[in-house]
Design a protein around this motif. Structure first.
Motif, PDB file in Angstrom:
ATOM      1  N   ALA A 186      30.053 -25.256 -52.289  1.00  0.00           N
ATOM      2  CA  ALA A 186      29.305 -24.843 -53.474  1.00  0.00           C
ATOM      3  C   ALA A 186      30.281 -24.792 -54.647  1.00  0.00           C
ATOM      4  O   ALA A 186      31.304 -24.105 -54.589  1.00  0.00           O
ATOM      5  CB  ALA A 186      28.670 -23.473 -53.257  1.00  0.00           C
ATOM      6  N   PHE A 187      29.971 -25.516 -55.710  1.00  0.00           N
ATOM      7  CA  PHE A 187      30.860 -25.620 -56.859  1.00  0.00           C
ATOM      8  C   PHE A 187      30.508 -24.521 -57.862  1.00  0.00           C
ATOM      9  O   PHE A 187      29.813 -24.743 -58.848  1.00  0.00           O
ATOM     10  CB  PHE A 187      30.761 -27.024 -57.461  1.00  0.00           C
ATOM     11  N   PRO A 227      39.426 -22.164 -44.922  1.00  0.00           N
ATOM     12  CA  PRO A 227      39.530 -21.819 -46.343  1.00  0.00           C
ATOM     13  C   PRO A 227      38.179 -21.350 -46.873  1.00  0.00           C
ATOM     14  O   PRO A 227      37.163 -21.972 -46.592  1.00  0.00           O
ATOM     15  CB  PRO A 227      39.927 -23.145 -47.001  1.00  0.00           C
ATOM     16  N   GLU A 228      38.171 -20.257 -47.609  1.00  0.00           N
ATOM     17  CA  GLU A 228      36.923 -19.736 -48.157  1.00  0.00           C
ATOM     18  C   GLU A 228      36.687 -20.203 -49.579  1.00  0.00           C
ATOM     19  O   GLU A 228      35.554 -20.308 -50.013  1.00  0.00           O
ATOM     20  CB  GLU A 228      36.926 -18.206 -48.092  1.00  0.00           C
ATOM     21  N   THR A 229      37.756 -20.471 -50.315  1.00  0.00           N
ATOM     22  CA  THR A 229      37.634 -21.025 -51.657  1.00  0.00           C
ATOM     23  C   THR A 229      38.684 -22.109 -51.825  1.00  0.00           C
ATOM     24  O   THR A 229      39.726 -22.093 -51.166  1.00  0.00           O
ATOM     25  CB  THR A 229      37.845 -19.953 -52.751  1.00  0.00           C
ATOM     26  N   GLY A 277      38.044 -23.065 -57.160  1.00  0.00           N
ATOM     27  CA  GLY A 277      36.773 -22.755 -57.807  1.00  0.00           C
ATOM     28  C   GLY A 277      35.533 -23.174 -57.046  1.00  0.00           C
ATOM     29  O   GLY A 277      34.428 -23.123 -57.578  1.00  0.00           O
ATOM     30  N   ALA A 278      35.685 -23.590 -55.798  1.00  0.00           N
ATOM     31  CA  ALA A 278      34.536 -23.954 -54.954  1.00  0.00           C
ATOM     32  C   ALA A 278      34.541 -23.073 -53.711  1.00  0.00           C
ATOM     33  O   ALA A 278      35.597 -22.746 -53.183  1.00  0.00           O
ATOM     34  CB  ALA A 278      34.597 -25.419 -54.558  1.00  0.00           C
ATOM     35  N   ASP A 286      41.187 -30.004 -50.255  1.00  0.00           N
ATOM     36  CA  ASP A 286      41.889 -30.314 -51.496  1.00  0.00           C
ATOM     37  C   ASP A 286      40.842 -30.774 -52.501  1.00  0.00           C
ATOM     38  O   ASP A 286      40.155 -31.770 -52.276  1.00  0.00           O
ATOM     39  CB  ASP A 286      42.931 -31.401 -51.249  1.00  0.00           C
ATOM     40  N   LEU A 287      40.696 -30.031 -53.590  1.00  0.00           N
ATOM     41  CA  LEU A 287      39.693 -30.326 -54.601  1.00  0.00           C
ATOM     42  C   LEU A 287      40.369 -30.616 -55.930  1.00  0.00           C
ATOM     43  O   LEU A 287      41.113 -29.789 -56.449  1.00  0.00           O
ATOM     44  CB  LEU A 287      38.723 -29.144 -54.758  1.00  0.00           C
TER      45      LEU A 287
END
Length: 160
Positions: free
Chosen positions: A131-132, A30-32, A35-36, A94-95
């Motif tokens: 990176a957020f 996963p690249e994003t 939003g991170a 999972d964010l």
């Protein structure tokens, strides 16, 4: 040969329950994530000091919250098949505001073009940098190797 068969069986059992989970296809990074920006490296770019001096699965959390954008880095090692035939893959990110979950596994390396590989279990190094850029930093970070939890700790720590 028997050890290799046992390792393959253990790996299949450890990842079988993940097949039905809503995760990206096997082998895709996963690249994003909400939003991170997420980056998987199959090496360590910094020091990896584990609390436990053993070759078993382990991970540490490195915080860089004062940078722009804020970052969290997980450095770890995943015990799996032989170094030449397997590699670490990030299979789920999972964010939420409460938690960042990173799930990793070891899979056959599709770039391995030899017929035979050694029959020795190896600890594979990895690093996941998050990176957020558009998301707030979560309260906790959880890292799992397959279904096995190897790290679960708060982001804000009095020792930091």
């Amino acid at each position: 040969m028997r050890r290799r068969a046992l390792l393959l069986t253990a790996a299949a059992v450890a990842t079988a329950s993940l097949a039905g989970c809503p995760t990206p296809p096997w082998g895709e990074i996963p690249e994003t994530a909400n939003g991170a920006e997420v980056t998987l490296r199959r090496e360590h770019t910094g020091e990896f000091e584990s609390d436990e001096p053993s070759p078993h699965d382990d991970a540490v959390l490195v915080r860089a919250l004062d940078t722009d954008p804020p970052r969290l880095t997980v450095r770890g090692r995943l015990l799996a098949g032989s170094r030449d035939c397997y590699r670490v893959d990030l299979i789920e990110v999972d964010l939420t505001p409460d938690r960042l979950l990173l799930r990793l596994t070891a899979e056959d390396d599709p770039d391995w073009d030899e017929e035979v590989c050694s029959d020795v279990a190896e600890a594979h190094p990895y690093e996941v940098d998050v990176a957020f850029t558009e998301a707030p930093v979560p309260e906790r970070v959880e890292v799992r190797h397959g279904d096995e939890p190897v790290l679960d700790e708060p982001v804000l720590d009095e020792a930091v």
